[in-house]
Write a protein that holds these residues in place. Structure first.
Motif, short mmCIF file in Angstrom:
data_model
loop_
_atom_site.label_atom_id
_atom_site.label_comp_id
_atom_site.label_asym_id
_atom_site.label_seq_id
_atom_site.Cartn_x
_atom_site.Cartn_y
_atom_site.Cartn_z
N ILE A 1 0.85 -1.18 0.00
CA ILE A 1 0.00 0.00 0.00
C ILE A 1 0.90 1.25 0.00
N GLY A 2 0.59 2.17 -0.90
CA GLY A 2 1.38 3.39 -1.00
C GLY A 2 2.62 3.27 -1.87
N ALA A 3 2.84 2.10 -2.47
CA ALA A 3 4.03 1.92 -3.32
C ALA A 3 3.83 2.51 -4.72
N GLY A 4 2.58 2.70 -5.13
CA GLY A 4 2.32 3.27 -6.45
C GLY A 4 1.82 2.28 -7.48
N LYS A 5 1.30 1.16 -7.01
CA LYS A 5 0.81 0.11 -7.91
C LYS A 5 -0.29 0.61 -8.84
N SER A 6 -1.19 1.44 -8.32
CA SER A 6 -2.30 1.94 -9.14
C SER A 6 -1.80 2.78 -10.31
N GLU A 7 -0.77 3.58 -10.06
CA GLU A 7 -0.20 4.39 -11.14
C GLU A 7 0.47 3.50 -12.18
N VAL A 8 1.18 2.47 -11.75
CA VAL A 8 1.80 1.53 -12.69
C VAL A 8 0.72 0.83 -13.50
N SER A 9 -0.35 0.44 -12.85
CA SER A 9 -1.47 -0.20 -13.52
C SER A 9 -2.05 0.71 -14.61
N ARG A 10 -2.23 1.99 -14.26
CA ARG A 10 -2.76 2.97 -15.22
C ARG A 10 -1.82 3.11 -16.42
N ASP B 1 -8.45 -5.07 -12.25
CA ASP B 1 -8.10 -4.42 -10.99
C ASP B 1 -8.89 -5.04 -9.84
N ALA B 2 -8.20 -5.82 -9.00
CA ALA B 2 -8.87 -6.51 -7.90
C ALA B 2 -9.50 -5.55 -6.91
N ASP B 3 -8.84 -4.40 -6.66
CA ASP B 3 -9.43 -3.40 -5.74
C ASP B 3 -10.74 -2.87 -6.28
N LEU B 4 -10.74 -2.54 -7.58
CA LEU B 4 -11.94 -2.01 -8.21
C LEU B 4 -13.05 -3.06 -8.19
N ILE B 5 -12.70 -4.29 -8.51
CA ILE B 5 -13.69 -5.37 -8.49
C ILE B 5 -14.18 -5.61 -7.06
N ALA B 6 -13.26 -5.52 -6.08
CA ALA B 6 -13.65 -5.70 -4.68
C ALA B 6 -14.67 -4.65 -4.26
N VAL C 1 6.40 -6.58 -9.27
CA VAL C 1 6.27 -5.94 -7.96
C VAL C 1 6.65 -4.47 -8.09
N VAL C 2 5.74 -3.60 -7.64
CA VAL C 2 6.04 -2.17 -7.54
C VAL C 2 6.62 -1.96 -6.15
N LEU D 1 7.66 10.85 -9.67
CA LEU D 1 6.71 10.28 -10.63
C LEU D 1 7.26 10.32 -12.04
N ALA D 2 8.07 11.32 -12.37
CA ALA D 2 8.64 11.45 -13.72
C ALA D 2 9.49 10.25 -14.09
#
Length: 197
Positions: free
Chosen positions: A10-19, A30-35, A129-130, A179-180
């Motif tokens: 949590i907080g590693a930036g996985k969602s940004e990598v996913s995007r 996205d398991a979080d979105l499905i959850a 792994v992010v 982020l860059a």
């Protein structure tokens, strides 16, 4: 079809990598979105959660009060296991529906926060792994997401530690910097995934 498991603390930036992977052409599950979907008002999932945890986990409008539920489950491993026993099978069924709808040549990226904790590595052709230092994760959770430090630490402690995640990684995205730096790293990863036999 290449099936990729994407995870990170949590907080590693996985969602940004996913995007960013989706912008490259990946089909993201996205398991979080499905959850979230499987416990919307009127779903059997929400009824099961209320049956297990009581009406105190509902907002006045009937939606799930995630912070209230989080305070219960992230402080008690048994309660977290009870929640996972309800939600995980529902998420798995919905993920299978999305997988069936993807094309044969798709790169299917499963965004799974608890991939390591649930021993799901064998389900994927590759695990990404992010990674970020725990201090970076804590800072992002408190400063960006507005969590209390105690809540952030409890959520981090409920997950696998950094070493456990890195041990199972086929690919690691270092997201400890700005982020860059992330976008070029994800584009390199995308090329590596496309070149896999």
């Amino acid at each position: 079809m290449l099936s990729v498991g994407l995870t990170g603390g949590i907080g590693a930036g996985k969602s940004e990598v996913s995007r960013l992977l989706a912008s490259c052409g990946a089909v993201v599950v996205d398991a979080d979105l499905i959850a979230r979907e499987v416990v919307e008002p009127g779903t059997p999932g929400l009824a099961a959660v209320v049956g297990e945890f009581g009406k105190g986990v509902l907002l006045p409008d009937g939606r799930l009060d995630r912070p209230a539920l989080g305070r219960i489950v992230f402080a008690d491993p048994d309660r977290l296991a009870a929640l996972n026993a309800i939600v995980h099978p529902l998420v798995g069924a919905r993920s299978e529906e999305l997988k069936a709808a993807a094309g044969e040549d798709a790169v299917l990226v499963h965004d799974v926060p608890l991939l390591v904790e649930n021993g799901m590595m064998p389900l994927y052709d590759a695990v990404v792994v992010v990674d970020a230092l725990p201090a970076t994760q804590l800072d992002r959770l408190v400063r960006v997401r507005g969590m209390s430090e105690d809540d952030a630490r409890a959520r981090m402690a409920a997950q696998a530690d950094r070493e456990q995640r890195l041990e199972v990684a086929d690919f690691v995205i270092d997201n400890d910097g700005p982020l860059a730096d992330l976008e070029p790293a994800v584009r390199r990863l995308w090329q590596q995934l496309l070149e896999r036999p």
